[in-house]
Write an enzyme that holds these catalytic residues in place. Sequence first.
Site, PDB file in Angstrom:
ATOM      1  N   GLN A  75      10.194  -3.079   0.856  1.00  0.00           N
ATOM      2  CA  GLN A  75      10.018  -2.065  -0.193  1.00  0.00           C
ATOM      3  C   GLN A  75      11.090  -0.978  -0.101  1.00  0.00           C
ATOM      4  OE1 GLN A  75       7.565  -3.220   1.727  1.00  0.00           O
ATOM      5  NE2 GLN A  75       5.590  -3.257   0.694  1.00  0.00           N
TER       6      GLN A  75
ATOM      7  N   ASP B 284      -1.810   5.475   2.301  1.00  0.00           N
ATOM      8  CA  ASP B 284      -2.754   4.594   1.608  1.00  0.00           C
ATOM      9  C   ASP B 284      -4.194   5.054   1.768  1.00  0.00           C
ATOM     10  OD1 ASP B 284      -0.266   2.749   2.095  1.00  0.00           O
ATOM     11  OD2 ASP B 284      -1.441   1.941   0.426  1.00  0.00           O
TER      12      ASP B 284
ATOM     13  N   LYS C 112       2.255   2.232   5.260  1.00  0.00           N
ATOM     14  CA  LYS C 112       2.972   0.968   5.499  1.00  0.00           C
ATOM     15  C   LYS C 112       3.290   0.750   6.970  1.00  0.00           C
ATOM     16  CE  LYS C 112       3.697  -1.613   3.198  1.00  0.00           C
ATOM     17  NZ  LYS C 112       2.732  -2.750   3.143  1.00  0.00           N
TER      18      LYS C 112
HETATM   19  O1  MRU Z   1       2.022  -2.743   0.476  1.00  0.00           O
HETATM   20  P1  MRU Z   1       2.420  -1.626  -0.434  1.00  0.00           P
HETATM   21  O2  MRU Z   1       3.813  -1.763  -0.955  1.00  0.00           O
HETATM   22  O3  MRU Z   1       1.403  -1.411  -1.541  1.00  0.00           O
HETATM   23  O4  MRU Z   1       2.386  -0.347   0.475  1.00  0.00           O
HETATM   24  C1  MRU Z   1       2.737   0.886  -0.067  1.00  0.00           C
HETATM   25  C2  MRU Z   1       2.739   1.995   0.909  1.00  0.00           C
HETATM   26  O5  MRU Z   1       2.454   1.850   2.070  1.00  0.00           O
HETATM   27  C3  MRU Z   1       3.019   3.349   0.344  1.00  0.00           C
HETATM   28  O6  MRU Z   1       3.678   4.161   1.260  1.00  0.00           O
HETATM   29  C4  MRU Z   1       1.685   4.006  -0.034  1.00  0.00           C
HETATM   30  O7  MRU Z   1       0.907   3.147  -0.824  1.00  0.00           O
HETATM   31  C5  MRU Z   1       1.869   5.282  -0.725  1.00  0.00           C
HETATM   32  S1  MRU Z   1       2.541   5.042  -2.341  1.00  0.00           S
HETATM   33  C6  MRU Z   1       2.757   6.566  -3.017  1.00  0.00           C
END
Ligand code: MRU
Length: 356
Positions: A199, A240, A251
Amino acid sequence: MYVAQPIEWTDGGVVMLDQRRLPAEEISYTYTDYREVAEAIREMVIRGAPAIGVAAAMGVALGVQKSAAKTIEELKEEFEVISEALAKTRPTAVDLFWALARMKARFRELTRSHLDLAGIRLALIREAEEIHAEKKATDEAIGRFGAEFMPKEGQVMTQCNAGALATAGIGTALGVIRVAYEQGRKLHVLVPETRPYLQGARLTAWELHRGGIPLTVITDNMVGHFLKAGKVGAIVTGADRIAANGDTANKIGTYQMAVLAKENNVPFYIAAPISTFDLSISTGEQIPIEERTAAEVTHIQGVRIAPAGVAAAHPAFDVTPYRYIAAIFTERGVAKAPYTESLARLAGAVPAKAAG
Ligand code: MRU
């Protein structure tokens, strides 16, 4: 400045930009069935906690709009089926469950009103659009609060992608960086690639590059090296799920970044909306960690990099204990330790006035 649009409600259905294909291709799909929306969340067409919440809300609105129910009783039964399908997509980001709970509360209110089925369908579409609009305002407030904590110039670091793609607003962590940059702070962003799903390298680099904000992509195992070099003024990441004591799931890789930040005296901040708080759990130990497929580790974009037949683990998130977090930026202000008090206060509070 360019802001990506990961999701949009249209008369033809829910339109999503396929984040799996970025940055190589900008392809959008229009979904007309809530099951497709659920699949899109599971398969990461859309990802990032707040954006998943917006997608879930639109999925509910879509399911109700397309339902063949002829009575409110039938619709109530179908509503449960729709919500459950969306709830089963990804377990860690609490925004998903927050958005579903909000749609359910609105649905309950509507079924007790004078509205007929057509009126209820329309009102749920409005509610999903309202959630989307609120995310934009929320991100901007988080950005204003957090920007004050960014250095006047120099390097900052983030993790994963907590930008417009992840929130459907201007982003949380990247929103803070964007506002600080627009205020004239001369920032240079170090972007860890964020294995296994990349990401950072794919999405954060794409967003920053498009926005004209200087960046350098690094591999995840360079984080300690760059923090030790003494040039990083701050780290800001998204979240999250934040437990009542401030422990924060984000993440995978965020925890080691926070520990290395402490070791090297770099302030480590979280930027997240109140909808990411889960005050029903006292510590991060209770946060469910999504385990994704091993193939996302053994393969990069479909190309195998590990020998066939070997095991691979893929916890998609880790939990950073509150003691590594210097502050949490929200749309209602900045929380500091002791988090058990500051988070509860913000969650129950009347919105504070954002700086700037
Ligand atoms: O697996 P993902 O890409 O959905 O994980 C996203 C993250 O860990 C982001 O840092 C988190 O959701 C915050 S988004 C503003």
